[in-house]
Design a protein around this motif. Structure first.
Motif, mmCIF file in Angstrom:
data_model
loop_
_atom_site.group_PDB
_atom_site.id
_atom_site.type_symbol
_atom_site.label_atom_id
_atom_site.label_comp_id
_atom_site.label_asym_id
_atom_site.label_seq_id
_atom_site.Cartn_x
_atom_site.Cartn_y
_atom_site.Cartn_z
ATOM 1 N N LEU A 223 58.449 40.738 15.153
ATOM 2 C CA LEU A 223 58.140 39.351 14.812
ATOM 3 C C LEU A 223 58.958 38.906 13.601
ATOM 4 N N VAL A 224 59.592 37.746 13.722
ATOM 5 C CA VAL A 224 60.425 37.194 12.644
ATOM 6 C C VAL A 224 60.390 35.666 12.684
ATOM 7 N N SER A 225 60.998 35.034 11.694
ATOM 8 C CA SER A 225 61.131 33.574 11.677
ATOM 9 C C SER A 225 62.296 33.170 12.591
ATOM 10 N N PRO A 226 62.391 31.880 12.942
ATOM 11 C CA PRO A 226 63.502 31.437 13.796
ATOM 12 C C PRO A 226 64.880 31.732 13.173
ATOM 13 N N ALA B 239 69.777 35.052 13.165
ATOM 14 C CA ALA B 239 70.645 35.941 12.378
ATOM 15 C C ALA B 239 70.807 37.277 13.109
ATOM 16 N N ALA B 240 69.709 37.769 13.693
ATOM 17 C CA ALA B 240 69.786 39.022 14.454
ATOM 18 C C ALA B 240 70.604 38.826 15.731
ATOM 19 N N ALA B 241 70.464 37.649 16.341
ATOM 20 C CA ALA B 241 71.200 37.372 17.584
ATOM 21 C C ALA B 241 72.706 37.399 17.348
ATOM 22 N N GLY C 18 73.578 41.210 16.011
ATOM 23 C CA GLY C 18 73.202 42.338 16.860
ATOM 24 C C GLY C 18 72.180 43.260 16.212
ATOM 25 N N HIS C 19 71.805 42.980 14.970
ATOM 26 C CA HIS C 19 70.775 43.786 14.308
ATOM 27 C C HIS C 19 70.069 42.893 13.296
ATOM 28 N N PHE C 20 68.946 43.392 12.732
ATOM 29 C CA PHE C 20 68.256 42.571 11.731
ATOM 30 C C PHE C 20 69.116 42.469 10.479
ATOM 31 N N VAL C 21 69.094 41.292 9.874
ATOM 32 C CA VAL C 21 69.896 41.062 8.690
ATOM 33 C C VAL C 21 69.200 39.984 7.868
ATOM 34 N N ASP C 22 69.361 40.030 6.576
ATOM 35 C CA ASP C 22 68.772 39.010 5.721
ATOM 36 C C ASP C 22 69.525 37.697 5.937
ATOM 37 N N VAL C 23 68.837 36.728 6.511
ATOM 38 C CA VAL C 23 69.498 35.464 6.870
ATOM 39 C C VAL C 23 70.099 34.789 5.635
ATOM 40 N N ALA D 201 66.182 24.952 12.203
ATOM 41 C CA ALA D 201 66.466 26.144 11.391
ATOM 42 C C ALA D 201 67.279 27.152 12.195
ATOM 43 N N ALA D 202 66.928 27.287 13.478
ATOM 44 C CA ALA D 202 67.663 28.218 14.345
ATOM 45 C C ALA D 202 69.104 27.735 14.521
ATOM 46 N N ALA D 203 69.258 26.422 14.756
ATOM 47 C CA ALA D 203 70.598 25.868 14.993
ATOM 48 C C ALA D 203 71.466 25.957 13.742
ATOM 49 N N ALA D 204 70.864 25.825 12.567
ATOM 50 C CA ALA D 204 71.636 25.895 11.332
ATOM 51 C C ALA D 204 72.320 27.256 11.193
ATOM 52 N N VAL D 205 71.640 28.305 11.648
ATOM 53 C CA VAL D 205 72.239 29.645 11.569
ATOM 54 C C VAL D 205 73.223 29.857 12.732
ATOM 55 N N ALA D 206 72.891 29.288 13.887
ATOM 56 C CA ALA D 206 73.725 29.515 15.076
ATOM 57 C C ALA D 206 75.049 28.758 15.011
ATOM 58 N N LYS D 207 75.063 27.690 14.263
ATOM 59 C CA LYS D 207 76.228 26.792 14.253
ATOM 60 C C LYS D 207 77.517 27.534 13.886
ATOM 61 N N GLY D 208 78.515 27.418 14.761
ATOM 62 C CA GLY D 208 79.801 28.056 14.497
ATOM 63 C C GLY D 208 79.786 29.566 14.690
ATOM 64 N N ARG D 209 78.682 30.104 15.181
ATOM 65 C CA ARG D 209 78.613 31.548 15.421
ATOM 66 C C ARG D 209 78.360 31.804 16.898
ATOM 67 N N HIS D 210 78.412 33.058 17.292
ATOM 68 C CA HIS D 210 78.174 33.414 18.689
ATOM 69 C C HIS D 210 77.307 34.652 18.746
#
Ligand code: SF4
Lengths: 482, 217
Positions: free
Chosen positions: A456-459, A464-466, A469-474, A368-377
């Motif tokens: 505390l949040v989900s992966p 998405a925050a990473a 740079g801030h919390f955001v609705d994934v 789940a973490a990788a799905a959001v990270a993919k193609g992003r930085h």
């Protein structure tokens, strides 16, 4: 007619060795997990009394709290932590207990490796000197945390003296939307009932949304039952549970073996496991219901897991709270967290991100973490993103799937398995006032380092925050909206 | 385990609610592999002005003169007087060991956190619940004694389930009878359970016949 029983009743009765008039029960324990922090004094006690483990094969030991997550070859540099891990090695060897040592690929967080190895099975009673032992209840087991004297008691007698808790059913009606995970479900539950809401209860989680979760997702939910004050959390056995035990992505060495799938023992086990659910009409002492559609991705804002809201909300304003004690608590938490009431959650900027812990470090979490990270930085303002798998086998599997490459390309750090920044006993910790999006389970003051600020949040929400740079609705990110 | 029958001792007043186990013994000291030796770091964050660590010699640290434990008036105190929800937070038994290692034999408070309460009995530390009114009265009496530069001692009689003040006031407390019996006789839980050895064996054999897969390793 036979009285309808809850899952908790069934597990309790099946393990009762004897019961006193005052209700205190000698309960047989099938499995004990041991780690380096809460076991040394238990072994010392055994040695001093000249006692032996009742059944050494019922225990499984692993170092996790204090182990480094980088440069493993260099060994542990903190001399005190080193002694603690070596003490576990020596005790396991002396008392004939199987241990997955630091260099072993099976090593990892105690609550992750148990189910992974098949050492956690449906119908078991399971204990560990660690409050998050409730995790194992996701497989239809009765699992709870104990103190060190009780660890020694179980080693010596294979039993514990316990009184039965009350029972609570937490039912999530209907499905949750996509992008909403087990972590969001359990945070929403704690937000609703509070951190003392489950005190004195064993909680069974049920309903469509729980049935639809994978076993990993159910473990995340049961893991945090303790944060709602409950001693144990559990989910009834269904086909998914049995499939999980049978065909893990990794071999479950402790479960009935592959050959046995065909033989009589396996089918007998399945027959027994299929009974491990609450009967229709079984009565609970308390019932809590939530509707799946109402649950959005959650973000905690304070210093207790009950201080949690949906991503679209704002930090609550203490002035609006009429209960004086609560208002004081909120004010203190906001000062500690460096936040003001009324701030929109998605405007809170973060410094660091931690993906890991016994709550969220399994393969599904990493996917789940990788799905959001993919193609992003990772965003420029984010100083560090730690991804810490729950076990060596999960690490290997993630690498086989290429997840590590995605994380590294995104500027994240890919570490070795352990508790890491969940409790910051090793070198992984936050600096004072650093703000972290964390997939762990406790946002207490100084939990992730002196003065640390944990949300505390989900992966998926952590990543998405990473990357922003801030919390955001994934869910916005996944739709491609920035 | 040491027996607990009667105990007379100086009272250490800690007038704040929700004293958590992290405050009683901070996590950096959990790396120890012993049951003993936690006393010098009991209430470490409150006791010292600079941060502590197992590698730092306490003698080189700045003592917080305002913290009650550092006052010479309370040297040798053995009864801790606390407020509600004493011992909340993590399950660490180290919190109880830190108290007993320091020399505390009993903690008196209006309420305790569950696991701390259980852990206390296993280590010969007697947790006593008195009503809020009684606790408030004891706190204020203790303050008066202190103002007059007198040491305030309480007498605890476990068999009689009573706490007696220097003025002769006596307060009754409730205790689970089985726990009382174990404390009075200094009995160890494991020894008591092992008296049922045969019963455990019988259960275990049946359990193994019925669900052999639970015993596969
Ligand atoms: S990951 Fe965190 S919560 Fe889980 S066992 Fe380790 S320290 Fe405890």
């Amino acid at each position: 007619m036979i009285k309808a029983k809850t899952l908790y009743d069934k597990l309790w009765e099946a393990h009762t060795v004897r019961q006193e008039d005052d209700g205190s029960t000698l309960l047989y324990i099938d499995r004990q997990f041991l780690h380096e922090v809460t076991s040394p004094q238990a072994f010392e006690g055994l040695r001093m009394a000249g006692r032996k483990p009742w059944r050494a094969s019922a225990s499984l030991a692993v170092p996790d709290h204090n182990v480094p997550t980088t440069d493993r070859e260099a060994g542990i540099t903190d001399p005190v932590a080193k002694i603690q891990v070596e003490t576990l090695d020596n005790n396991a060897a002396e008392f004939g207990i199987t241990e997955f040592k630091m260099g072993d690929i099976r090593q990892g967080i105690v609550h992750v490796i148990g189910p992974e190895q098949g050492a956690t099975l449906p119908g078991m009673t399971i204990v560990c000197g660690d409050s998050h032992t409730s995790t194992h209840g996701a497989l239809g087991a009765l699992a709870f945390g104990i103190g060190t004297s009780e660890v020694e008691h179980v080693l010596a007698t294979q039993c514990l003296v316990q009184k039965k808790s009350k029972s609570m059913l937490v039912r999530i009606n209907g499905s949750v939307g996509s992008g909403v995970t087990g972590k969001d479900i359990v945070l929403a539950i704690i937000g609703k009932i509070g951190t003392a809401g489950g005190t004195g209860y064993a909680i069974e989680f049920a309903g469509e949304a729980i049935e639809e979760l994978s076993i990993e997702g159910r473990m995340t939910v049961c893991n945090m039952a303790i944060e709602a004050g409950a001693r144990a959390g559990m989910v009834g056995v269904d086909q998914k549970t049995i499939e999980f035990v049978k065909n893990g992505d990794v071999g479950r060495a402790y479960a009935p073996s592959a050959e046995q799938y065909r033989d009589e023992q396996w089918s007998r086990a399945v027959e027994v496991w299929q009974q491990l659910h609450s009967d229709i009409g079984a009565e609970f002492d308390a019932l809590v219901e939530l509707d799946g559609v109402d649950i959005d991705p959650q973000v905690s804002w304070g210093t207790s897991p009950e201080m949690v809201v949906s991503i679209g909300d704002r930090v609550p304003d203490p002035q609006a709270e009429t209960d004086l004690i609560k208002r004081n608590g909120m004010e203190r938490a906001l000062i500690y967290m460096g936040l003001e009431g009324g701030t929109k959650i998605n405007e809170i900027a973060i410094d660091k991100v931690f993906v890991g812990s016994c709550t969220n470090s399994r393969i599904e979490d990493l996917r789940a973490a990788a799905a959001v990270a993919k193609g992003r930085h990772k965003a420029d303002r984010v100083k560090q993103v730690l991804v810490v798998p729950g076990s060596g086998l999960i690490k290997q599997q993630a690498e086989d799937e290429g997840l590590d490459k995605i994380f590294l390309a995104a500027g994240f750090e890919w570490r070795d398995p352990g508790c890491s920044m969940c409790l910051a006993m090793n070198a992984d910790r936050l600096e004072p006032e650093e703000r972290c999006a964390s997939t762990s389970n406790r946002n207490f003051e100084s939990r992730q380092g002196q003065g640390s600020r944990t949300h505390l949040v989900s992966p998926a929400m952590a990543v998405a925050a990473a990357v922003t740079g801030h919390f955001v609705d994934v869910r916005e990110l996944m739709r491609g909206v920035k | 385990m040491d027996k607990f029958t009667q105990h007379s001792g100086v009272v250490l007043p800690l007038d704040r609610p929700n004293v958590d186990t992290d405050a009683i013994i901070p996590k950096q000291y959990l790396k120890s592999v012993k049951r003993a030796g936690f006393g010098p770091n009991l209430f470490d964050d409150w006791r010292y002005l600079d941060p502590g660590d197992p590698s730092i010699d306490n003698a080189s640290r700045r003592v917080n003169p305002d913290f009650v434990l550092n006052s010479p008036d309370y040297a040798g105190a053995t009864i801790l007087l606390g407020q509600e929800n004493f011992g909340c937070g993590s399950s660490r038994e180290h919190a109880v060991w830190a108290l007993t290692d320091y020399g505390i034999r009993a903690v008196i408070a209006p309420s305790f956190a569950d696991i701390f309460f259980n852990n206390s009995f296993k280590n010969g530390l007697l947790p006593i619940v008195l009503s809020e009114t009684e606790i408030t009265k004891i706190f204020s009496e203790e303050r008066k004694y202190k103002q007059n530069q007198q040491r305030y001692t309480l007498n605890i009689d476990l068999a009689a389930e009573s706490v007696t003040t220097p003025n002769g006031d006596s307060y009754h407390f409730e205790i689970d009878q089985f726990r009382k019996y174990r404390m009075l006789n200094g009995l160890d839980d494991i020894g008591l359970t092992l008296q049922h050895r045969a019963e455990i064996k019988t259960y275990e054999e049946r359990h193994k016949r019925e669900e052999p897969w639970l015993f596969s390793n």
